[in-house]
Design a protein around this motif. Structure first.
Motif, short mmCIF file in Angstrom:
data_model
loop_
_atom_site.label_atom_id
_atom_site.label_comp_id
_atom_site.label_asym_id
_atom_site.label_seq_id
_atom_site.Cartn_x
_atom_site.Cartn_y
_atom_site.Cartn_z
N ALA A 127 0.85 -1.19 0.00
CA ALA A 127 0.00 0.00 0.00
C ALA A 127 0.89 1.24 0.00
N PRO A 128 1.42 1.61 -1.16
CA PRO A 128 2.31 2.77 -1.23
C PRO A 128 1.54 4.06 -0.99
N THR A 129 2.29 5.10 -0.67
CA THR A 129 1.62 6.37 -0.38
C THR A 129 1.88 7.41 -1.48
N THR A 130 2.71 7.06 -2.44
CA THR A 130 2.95 8.00 -3.55
C THR A 130 2.79 7.27 -4.87
N VAL A 131 2.49 8.03 -5.90
CA VAL A 131 2.36 7.45 -7.24
C VAL A 131 3.69 6.85 -7.68
N ASP A 132 4.76 7.53 -7.38
CA ASP A 132 6.07 7.00 -7.76
C ASP A 132 6.29 5.62 -7.16
N ALA A 133 6.01 5.51 -5.88
CA ALA A 133 6.21 4.21 -5.22
C ALA A 133 5.26 3.17 -5.82
N ALA A 134 4.05 3.59 -6.11
CA ALA A 134 3.08 2.65 -6.69
C ALA A 134 3.57 2.15 -8.04
N LEU A 135 4.11 3.07 -8.85
CA LEU A 135 4.58 2.67 -10.18
C LEU A 135 5.73 1.67 -10.06
#
Lengths: 329, 716, 210
Positions: free
Chosen positions: A8-16
């Motif tokens: 469950a990332p908190t930023t789009v960058d981490a999600a990508l």
């Protein structure tokens, strides 16, 4: 449901980054993905929960300059947004008829747009085209909920997002981010007709994330849907329209239809009828008739033809006149 | 002959059910909720094919998966699987996720066989056989008089084919149970069943135990509607898995897909009907040929003509077409809803052809030999008044000019619903004043638990909440399986008998303590013991006189308290959008006789519920099969559509209960009110749009198709 | 986010998460091609450090009906199955298991959701309410269901009670039509809607009177 890992990332960058692995899936509301996973139609190895990423949330802008919806915005937020209700009745009407309160609390703009078709052959594991031993199960079987346009092809399912239909009528764009950077596309470009089994009906690639939807200022717009149940149900067919008026005359028209094709169906035939005319219920009826001229129903869905004619007509009347001739009281 | 009290203080009132707050607060523990120590989770593996032979089955991988405690093959090599959903194997594991993984890890090779899943496939020449010996079984045929001759001389005739699809029960709590063993000798189960007494026997047999060594609990259960009378393969399988796992309890409840496919259905029904009437509007002849499918089970036993049994000439033929679908089971008024639709559609069409008001036409054609006729004659005007038949109803198709048309329709129904001797209820009055009523029946949502307490309260002058109504336990005295609207009429008499006898025994024991009263001087009301017109003690004080010995009496069925045979009529008002085919039911009126009503509140709920189930049948439900793959396409609650709150119309319910009606005693009401709703809705739709929709449900598709056909044929 | 203790830190059959990101991540592969490998890998590591990847069996803590409850789940475990199978919170029922019927309804951070279609791991740190925590006295929604016989077999009832409560809390002045729409995500098979609507209206009335 197959086991998967979860982040469950908190930023789009981490999600990508997390979505970059093979067979990863973004999870937002879960109403589509988890159902598919339970039916073993989709079995991700990794699920990346993106609903609570702050940069993906929220509704900004106004009717004049247009509005932007974060992809993780729950549908209920649209329903409760008075600005949207006023500026984009097509979007508001379409959204408020989606699912139920539970569904609208859970589902997000991005999740709704990128949900997979509800075709019962697809959901039973026969693939998106529903082929078995080289034969189309859909064509030979129960296709009451299937397409009436482009039925000479192999893709006979219908695109499941009524939100997309409204957004396409409103000429909205989508921002998509991925490992290669960010791109902006028209919402209608999110969809395509798959030509073979294994090809997706969505143009968003694995590893990409839809982040925002931008809606420009709109003309007179509205939506109308026909359904079997009044309570939670899918539309059988539905139409959203958006008319730019110069005085009484329609200068631009966008007519989009749900439930009739493997993509949200833009009816240029109906639009041609409208442009340059003064609006009247008769013109709306003419547009409805034009909208179904190219329809080639399957064995069990000819009923969708008069129904489509009607929802196009009524969406137009609702967009321009508000209340319609079919409403009681 | 026993008699119900002439002026009751509890019976006939609106009493909220005793277990209502437990259910409404989430604290009621259903069989699928219990979590006995050491619980394992079960999962079933079922056939994805409509017809296949198991060539090989390999459970080795599954057995080695983490958490897996037992794997049982139900359909070994060589076994024929006859429908999507047919049982193959089962697993018990530490977690439900693990059990499902194990199911997926069982490797099976199938020899897929040709199938028949539609009636057309089943009846086609040279069709693959579901069982050896052919697919089409001729059902009960009937001929009376000379139907062909009478038809030829009729002043008006109609001829049409009417169809209603197969539906399923959709019990919200799926079929299943939780079962465990202590040692090898005792078993305990929590079963979602309509037959707590009988299931104990099923499980005992599977475990090779005596019936008495198995205790089954059904404190609550989440719906059965006729489909939950047996332990079934999955239930006995769970018991065997428990045994394999050293007695650890196993929870086995079907998933929704298998529930739809394998746990019962109401068979389809199609009939080609010719019906003729004379100039006066008397039906003179009916010629009907029907067929249906109940999968691998029985088809509909069509009662044609339904209700109008006085027709002088008729011939009825019917066939059951076996298909590769799960077998039918009894479903709320078996055979009646289908028979009602088929008959009442034809009756309506014939009235239309004659240019007669269908209400008058029905009154004219009631069977003079039937005891129901006076009931219908009384009920129909009440219903007509409540729906506004005279003011609102327009002849078919003359319903206005706009796209939204409203229409009215009606239909009649009948049902038995009587009580049977042979069951028992015990009543124990304890010295502390507590009262236990015990019987091995169950409350499937009808309010049976509350009704038993009400009867006891009535006789003992107490409130229902002061009675311990103990049911849902197989070790209690034998009770009635809940089916055929028989639970209340079967259980009320032995309850009355037990409590009456217990009361009399109490009087006998304590009379002397109250001014040396004679037992016959004593009575109970308002929580008091009365002697000769004076309250002499509270209930508790009276019971205290029992000292240390409670009174315990087992009651038997007594005559005079329950009866059988009801008639009812229903009216529907609908609006139909001619351009979209959307049907909205605006109002339903249900007039129902059912003899003596015990609890008016739960009685009304039963009638509302019956109407709403009928509304689902009329508007939404159907099992959709894929002819090529043989699979059910909508084994879910998404495309298998059921009404939500916004689909519910105004529903007006009236009990038809003149005094002499009450004299007919208690009759069950679970089934009758669901019979005629779908027929009335279909007739209202036809009235609204001017053409007959011959296929149920009244979906936009069926409505638009009917309009399109009529338009092609120049009829509309 | 509350604490998570991955039981099986590898979770990929012996391959570490770092290997996973480095070896097969599309982001990494693309980055190599564009000559930005170092930067992307650094970012990947940063992302990994800030975002835990859960796999295998994990212990989680959920705040259910005001209590912190710990249990072991898998990332795929739904909230519904976690409540029912692990925490013995059996008010919410499993009926369709696909977000169609509402029997599993629960209130998460004040919003009504289908717990059958919600992952338990995504509910850490949130407030989970099921109907077991509702008031049951006069004026309460459960009480109104009981008095108005808004239930028969009772299996859908927890979902309806929860949906009603959630709706009335947000819309105390709702009309009957609005209440209907508010509970349209729930299905009853016994056909108790008449009692359910009467109960909802009674509860709304009681709330206003209170």
């Amino acid at each position: 449901m197959k086991a998967f890992e979860y982040a469950a990332p908190t930023t789009v960058d981490a999600a990508l980054k997390l979505l970059g692995g093979p067979n990863a899936a973004a999870l937002a509301g879960g109403t589509d993905l988890l159902g598919r996973a339970k039916d073993y139609v989709t079995s991700p190895d990794r699920v990346v929960y993106v609903k609570e990423i702050k940069e993906l949330g929220g509704i900004t802008g106004d009717a004049k300059s247009g509005m932007t919806l974060g992809a993780a915005t729950p549908l209920s937020e649209i329903v409760h947004h008075s600005g949207i209700r006023e500026a984009y009745p097509a979007l508001w009407q379409a959204t408020s008829e989606i699912g139920s309160i539970q569904i609208r609390n859970m589902s997000t703009v991005g999740g709704n747009l990128l949900q997979r078709p509800r075709c019962w052959y697809f959901r039973a594991g026969f693939g998106l085209l529903g082929m078995k031993d080289g034969q189309s199960l859909v064509r030979a079987g129960d296709n009451r909920y299937h397409a009436i346009f482009q039925t000479d092809g192999d893709a006979l399912f219908v695109s499941p997002s009524s939100l997309a239909v409204a957004l396409i009528a409103l000429d909205a764009s989508a921002k998509v981010r991925g490992p290669k950077g960010e791109r902006t596309v028209k919402v209608e470009e999110l969809y395509r007709v798959p030509r073979r089994e294994g090809e997706s009906e969505l143009t968003v690639e694995p590893g990409e994330l839809l982040t925002h939807v931008m809606i420009p200022a709109a003309g007179k717009n509205g939506a109308y849907e026909a359904r079997q149940k009044q309570a939670q149900d899918w539309p059988l067919v539905m139409s959203a329209v958006n008319l730019t008026m110069q005085g009484d005359t329609i200068s631009k028209a966008r007519v989009v239809i749900y439930g009739v094709a493997p993509i949200p169906w833009r009816s240029e035939a109906a639009e041609r009828v409208l442009v340059g005319k003064k609006f009247s219920p008769e013109v709306a009826a003419e547009a409805g008739t034009a909208a179904v001229e190219a329809a080639r129903p399957l064995s069990m869905n000819a009923y969708k033809v008069p129904m489509t004619r009607t929802v196009v007509k009524r969406a137009l009347i609702r967009a321009v006149q508000g209340k319609g001739y079919w409403e009681e009281g | 002959m026993a008699e119900w009290p002439a002026s009751p203080s509890v019976i006939g009132k609106r009493i909220p059910r005793l277990d209502g707050l437990l259910k409404a607060s989430g604290k009621a523990k259903y069989p699928s909720d219990v979590h006995p120590k050491g619980l394992l989770f079960g999962a079933m593996l079922y056939s994805p094919h409509a017809h296949a032979k198991v060539k090989s089955i390999d459970t080795k991988t599954a057995e080695k998966l983490p958490g897996v405690k037992a794997v049982l093959v139900i359909a070994g090599p060589g076994t024929t699987l006859r429908y999507h959903g047919d049982d193959i194997a089962a697993v018990a594991a530490e977690t439900e996720e693990q059990a499902r993984d194990a199911i997926r890890a069982i490797k099976i090779e199938y020899d897929v066989l040709p199938h028949v899943v539609t009636e057309a496939q089943s009846m086609a020449e040279g069709a693959p056989e579901v069982f050896k010996g052919g697919n089409v079984k001729k059902g009960r045929g009937q001929t009376k008089g000379k139907p062909e001759d009478a038809m030829a001389s009729a002043a008006a005739t109609i001829e049409a084919t009417y169809t209603v699809p197969m539906i399923t029960h959709v019990c919200l709590e799926t079929h299943g149970l939780t079962v465990g063993l202590e040692g090898e000798k005792k078993a305990t189960a929590w079963a979602s069943t309509q037959n707590v007494y009988g299931i104990a026997g099923d499980l005992a047999q599977a475990l090779e135990l005596d019936r008495g060594d198995v205790t089954v609990y059904t404190e609550f259960m989440g719906g059965g509607f006729g489909s939950k009378f047996n332990a079934d393969v999955w239930g006995t399988t769970a018991a065997k898995l428990s045994k394999m796992a050293g007695g650890r309890p196993v929870k086995m409840f079907l998933d929704r897909e298998q529930e739809h496919c394998a746990a019962g259905n109401r068979p389809s029904a199609t009939a080609h009907i010719k019906m003729g009437a004379d100039r006066e509007g008397k039906i003179v002849s009916v010629i009907a040929e029907g067929h249906s499918t109940g999968g691998v089970g029985n088809g509909t036993n069509m009662i044609l003509p339904y209700v109008y049994r006085g027709v002088p000439h008729y011939s009825v033929g019917q066939a059951n077409a076996l298909t590769n679908r799960g077998g039918s089971r009894a479903m709320r008024a078996p055979n009646h809803p289908q028979s009602c639709i088929l008959t009442e559609a034809a009756v309506d069409d014939l009235a239309e052809k004659l240019g007669m008001d269908p209400l008058e036409f029905r009154l004219k054609n009631l069977d003079p030999g039937s005891p129901m006729t006076p009931i219908y004659q009384a009920e129909i005007p009440i219903g007509a008044e409540l729906i506004g038949w005279r003011e609102k109803r327009k002849p078919r198709g003359k319903t206005g000019t706009g796209p939204i048309r409203t229409g009215l329709g009606m239909a009649l129904h009948t049902w038995g619903g009587g009580g049977n001797p042979g069951k028992q209820v015990s009543c124990t009055i304890h010295p502390d004043g507590s009262v236990d009523i015990k019987t091995a029946t169950q409350d499937i949502g009808t309010g049976a638990r509350t009704i038993l307490a009400m009867i006891a309260a009535e006789i003992l002058g107490l409130q229902p909440t002061e009675i311990n109504s103990l049911i849902g336990n197989s070790s209690y005295p034998p009770g009635q399986p809940s089916g055929g609207s028989t639970t209340t009429p079967t259980m009320a008499p032995p309850c009355y008998d037990a409590v009456t006898k217990a009361r009399d025994a109490l009087f006998k024991k304590v009379a002397s303590a109250f001014n040396n009263a004679r037992p016959e001087d004593l009575s109970l009301k308002q929580g008091q013991l009365w002697a000769g017109g004076e309250p002499v003690a509270s209930w508790k004080e009276a019971c205290r006189k029992l000292g240390t010995s409670p009174i315990s009496v087992t009651g038997e069925f007594v005559d005079g308290l329950s009866s059988t045979g009801v008639g009812g009529c229903q009216f529907a008002e609908v609006s139909v959008d001619l351009e979209t085919g959307e049907v909205k039911v605006k109002k339903i009126v249900a007039i129902q006789d059912s003899g003596l009503i015990l609890d008016l509140l739960t009685w009304e709920s039963q009638v509302y519920g019956g109407v709403i189930m009928g509304l689902n049948y009329g508007l939404f439900e159907e099992v959709v099969m894929d002819p090529t793959s043989g699979r059910m396409l909508n084994p879910d609650m998404e495309w298998y559509k059921l009404a939500g709150a916004s689909d519910i119309p105004e529903i007006v319910v009236r009990a038809y209960s003149p005094p002499d009606e009450k004299g007919r005693q208690v009759i069950g009401v679970g089934e009758p009110p669901t019979i005629s709703t779908a027929a009335a809705i279909g007739n209202a739709v036809s009235n609204a749009i001017g053409v007959r929709v011959t296929e149920w449900p009244m979906s936009p598709r069926n409505v638009l198709n009917a309009l399109a056909t009529a338009s092609r044929e120049g009829r509309a | 986010m509350t604490e998570q203790k991955p039981r099986d830190p590898g979770g990929l059959g012996g391959q570490s998460r770092r290997d996973f990101l480095r070896g097969s991540g599309v982001a990494a592969a693309t980055a190599v091609l564009t000559g930005q490998a170092a930067g992307v890998l650094d970012e990947a590591q940063a992302a990994e450090e800030s975002t835990k990847v859960l796999s295998g069996t994990v212990e989680i803590t959920l705040k259910v009906n005001g209590q912190e409850r710990s249990c072991e789940v898998e990332p795929r475990s739904t909230l519904l199955d976690t409540l029912r199978n692990r925490l013995d919170v059996t008010g919410p029922k499993r009926v369709c298991d696909r977000g169609s019927c509402g029997a599993c309804s629960a209130i998460v951070d004040g919003e009504l959701v289908y717990s059958c279609t919600t992952l338990a791991v995504s509910c850490q740190g949130k407030t989970i309410e099921t109907l077991e925590s509702f008031e049951t006295g006069e004026g309460s929604v459960p009480h109104a269901f009981h008095q108005n016989d808004g239930l028969m077999c009772g299996y859908c009832t927890p979902g309806f009670v929860t949906a009603c409560k959630a709706y009335l809390d947000k819309h105390p002045n709702a009309t009957e039509e609005e209440i209907r729409k508010g509970i349209d995500g729930n299905i009853c098979r016994c056909g108790t809607y008449v009692g359910v609507l009467a109960a909802a209206k009674a509860a709304a009335q009681a709330k206003k009177g209170a």
